[in-house]
Write an enzyme that holds these catalytic residues in place. Structure first.
Site, PDB file in Angstrom:
ATOM      1  N   ASP A 121       0.846  -1.202   0.000  1.00 28.07           N
ATOM      2  CA  ASP A 121       0.000   0.000   0.000  1.00 28.07           C
ATOM      3  C   ASP A 121       0.884   1.255   0.000  1.00 28.07           C
ATOM      4  O   ASP A 121       1.778   1.379   0.832  1.00 28.07           O
ATOM      5  CB  ASP A 121      -0.914  -0.007   1.237  1.00 28.07           C
ATOM      6  CG  ASP A 121      -1.863  -1.199   1.208  1.00 28.07           C
ATOM      7  OD1 ASP A 121      -2.343  -1.542   0.116  1.00 28.07           O
ATOM      8  OD2 ASP A 121      -2.109  -1.803   2.265  1.00 28.07           O
ATOM      9  N   GLU A 198      -0.170  -6.622  -9.992  1.00 25.39           N
ATOM     10  CA  GLU A 198       0.744  -6.362 -11.109  1.00 25.39           C
ATOM     11  C   GLU A 198       0.037  -6.567 -12.444  1.00 25.39           C
ATOM     12  O   GLU A 198       0.168  -5.761 -13.364  1.00 25.39           O
ATOM     13  CB  GLU A 198       1.944  -7.310 -10.989  1.00 25.39           C
ATOM     14  CG  GLU A 198       2.997  -7.135 -12.054  1.00 25.39           C
ATOM     15  CD  GLU A 198       4.250  -7.938 -11.728  1.00 25.39           C
ATOM     16  OE1 GLU A 198       4.301  -8.598 -10.671  1.00 25.39           O
ATOM     17  OE2 GLU A 198       5.187  -7.897 -12.530  1.00 25.39           O
TER      18      GLU A 198
END
Ligand SMILES: C[S@@+](CC[C@H](N)C(=O)[O-])C[C@H]1O[C@@H](n2cnc3c(N)ncnc32)[C@H](O)[C@@H]1O
Length: 216
Positions: A121, A198
């Site tokens: 994060d 990703e």
């Protein structure tokens, strides 16, 4: 990025996979290999904030010679990862449901051979850099647990977090290697395993940043 809906029956479903995770991981501090039934010379790789488990399950399957421990603080997300690992019957993948802020309770000095931080994060909007998993206070904790010469492998989509992290790694005495701001178009892509986040960022055309920070 949408948040995962809370899962139902978490305790019962975790119980069904109970050989995959540890209720009291602090009891394994200093002897993870023994606790997981592995020889003392087996490398231990730790992933912090593993999400729903795409990366850790693929890594554990690709590296049966390694004991892979994945840590995640969100209960529903941990359950998703644990159930995935359970389904795949991976003998070398185990989970901790816990917070990286308490990591020193779980691992002893020199116990870890490699750390993965994937799409941690960024805490940019709230401007809370101290919460970033690459903030120096976290890196100092990791260093105690890591063997000399071992590395933290860090991937992110976020430029601000990446620049911040490079500075923090250097400040804490790590050497920066394999640095790329476009992993998927780099020489390192051939061995790369994509995480859930990703893949989503790549689908949006966002270049992935990656560094391997080696502890001196
Ligand atoms: C943005 S997601 C990325 C998930 C996964 N690594 C990926 O690349 O698809 C970050 C994950 O880290 C977890 N996380 C954040 N802070 C954490 C902490 N302090 N300790 C453990 N897990 C944490 C979150 O619950 C979340 O699942």
């Amino acid at each position: 990025m949408t948040r995962m809906r809370a899962k139902r029956n978490i305790p019962a479903r975790m119980e069904r996979c109970k050989e995959r995770w540890f209720d009291e991981p602090m009891l394994n501090k200093g002897h993870w290999r023994q606790a997981c039934g592995f020889a003392e010379d087996v490398p231990v790789w730790l992933e912090i904030g593993c999400g729903k488990g795409k990366f850790c399950t693929e890594m554990a399957a690709a590296h049966p010679e390694v004991l892979y421990i994945a840590m995640e603080r969100d209960a529903s997300v941990t359950l998703a990862a644990v159930e995935k690992a359970h389904e795949m019957e991976l003998p070398n993948l185990f989970f901790i449901r816990g917070d990286a802020g308490l990591i020193e309770n779980y691992f002893d000095e020199d116990e870890i051979d490699r750390i993965y931080l994937n799409f941690s994060d960024p805490w940019t909007r709230q401007n809370k850099p101290k919460r970033r998993l690459t903030y120096r206070a976290f890196l100092d904790k990791y260093k105690v647990m890591m063997k000399k010469g071992s590395s933290v492998c860090f991937k992110t989509d976020n430029d601000e977090l990446f620049d911040f992290s490079l500075g923090e790694f250097e400040e804490c005495g790590f050497a920066l290697t394999e640095v790329t701001r476009d992993l998927h178009n780099s020489e390192y892509e051939k061995d790369n395993i994509r995480t859930e986040f990703e893949q989503k960022f790549a689908d949006q055309g966002i270049p992935i940043k990656r560094v391997v920070a080696v502890m001196q």
